[in-house]
Design an enzyme around this catalytic site. Structure first.
Site, PDB file in Angstrom:
ATOM      1  N   PRO A   2      99.149  54.084 -27.302  1.00  0.00           N
ATOM      2  CA  PRO A   2      98.006  54.793 -27.861  1.00  0.00           C
ATOM      3  C   PRO A   2      96.668  53.901 -27.741  1.00  0.00           C
ATOM      4  O   PRO A   2      96.645  52.813 -28.008  1.00  0.00           O
ATOM      5  CB  PRO A   2      98.466  54.755 -29.284  1.00  0.00           C
ATOM      6  CG  PRO A   2      99.419  53.824 -29.810  1.00  0.00           C
ATOM      7  CD  PRO A   2     100.215  53.795 -28.384  1.00  0.00           C
ATOM      8  N   GLU A   3      95.703  54.264 -27.004  1.00  0.00           N
ATOM      9  CA  GLU A   3      94.668  53.934 -26.753  1.00  0.00           C
ATOM     10  C   GLU A   3      93.430  54.545 -27.502  1.00  0.00           C
ATOM     11  O   GLU A   3      93.780  55.678 -28.253  1.00  0.00           O
ATOM     12  CB  GLU A   3      94.329  53.418 -25.433  1.00  0.00           C
ATOM     13  CG  GLU A   3      95.227  52.440 -24.843  1.00  0.00           C
ATOM     14  CD  GLU A   3      94.978  51.971 -23.395  1.00  0.00           C
ATOM     15  OE1 GLU A   3      93.780  51.827 -23.143  1.00  0.00           O
ATOM     16  OE2 GLU A   3      96.123  51.723 -22.738  1.00  0.00           O
TER      17      GLU A   3
END
Length: 287
Positions: A2-3
């Site tokens: 997850p960015e």
DNA sequence: CAAGGCTCCTGATAGC
DNA sequence: TGCTATCAGGAGCCTT
């Protein structure tokens, strides 16, 4: 992993399914999930109980839930494999369920923090004094992200060029610009035809601006695709790069042809991880 | 003080 | 088939 785009999708899901609800009970099932809460799991649970969740906020890869009238926020980071799920009460526990939050209403759903590799977690913090959005004090050092309307482009360029470092390190420096992780760094560098080891000091203002533009573009593209799938109780987080992985140009494409010039993409060990780049489009700086 | 390296963690996968 | 080695990597913390 997850960015920013993935975390934003989660934030939107929480806004829809969790905002406005009152916490009835909290179970901390793994101590590592609250390790950023120094007083421990029992304290975390006790303080959260009875609180009303306000509108979820995000900065970079961090998200937080302000608690109405308490001057505190629940801070969350997904790490590498964290998920925030809204599940029906009574649904079978996930294998890596770490924290469960029950609510004092009849909606029939609960919030779950699930995290295989336990790099992520939840914690409770005082908010920065005078902060309208309940920014937790422990992330005051995190820079605004490039999708934030208040992101200061001018000071970003100045700070970047003042660094005695290389361009990818700077992209991953969350105190300079937040929300960029290994995947989107490689993608933005590919789009900018910049090698990851280009010194920041020698980067012309125009090149820095172009790179920032590509960071925004690739994040917005990912967000538009990731935003399609959270139309359910699932606060879409699969811990992966979502549906965007099929659109990647560099990351994870070792030996596959560069979509611009056909040269095989290369992978190099870098900072205990990998950098993917096109050796022709992204020429290495002279040593 | 800034820059760079180390470390936490678990599961999938490759290689023998 | 079953073992071991490798890899994934964000960010706090430590060393240089």
């Amino acid at each position: 992993m997850p960015e920013l785009p993935e975390v934003e999708v989660v934030r939107r899901g929480l806004e829809r399914w969790v905002a406005g609800r009152t916490v009835a009970a909290v179970e901390v099932l793994h101590p590592r999930a609250v390790r950023r809460h120094p007083a421990g799991g029992a304290d975390f649970a006790a303080r959260l109980t009875g609180a009303v969740i306000a509108a979820p906020m995000r900065r970079g890869k961090y998200l937080w839930l302000p608690l109405e009238g308490r001057g505190q926020s629940v801070l969350g980071h997904l790490g590498m494999s964290g998920q925030l799920l809204v599940q029906p009460e009574g649904a079978a526990d996930e294998k890596h369920l770490r924290i469960r939050v029950r609510f004092a209403d009849e909606a029939g759903t609960e919030l779950r923090f699930v995290d295989q590799r336990t790099f992520g977690g939840l914690s409770l913090h005082d908010t920065v004094e005078g902060s309208a959005d309940g920014l937790p004090d422990v992330i005051a050092h995190i820079a605004r992200d490039p999708l934030d309307p208040l992101f200061d482009e001018e000071s970003y360029h100045r700070a970047l060029r003042a660094k005695r470092s290389t361009v990818k390190r700077a992209l991953l420096d969350q105190s300079l610009i937040s929300g960029v992780g290994n995947i989107y760094a490689d993608e933005a560098l590919w789009r900018s035809r910049l090698h990851y080891e280009r010194p920041t000091a020698g980067l012309a203002r125009a090149r820095s601006a172009e790179l920032l533009g590509h960071v925004r573009e690739v994040m917005e593209a990912a967000l538009s695709v990731g935003g399609t799938s959270f139309d359910s109780l699932y606060v879409n987080v699969n811990g992966e790069s979502g549906y965007f992985d099929r659109s990647l140009d560099a990351y994870g494409r070792e030996d596959e042809p560069c979509r611009r010039c056909g040269t095989p993409i290369r992978r190099r060990p870098w900072m205990n991880r990998s950098s993917y780049f096109c050796p022709l489009c992204q020429r290495a700086p002279r040593a």
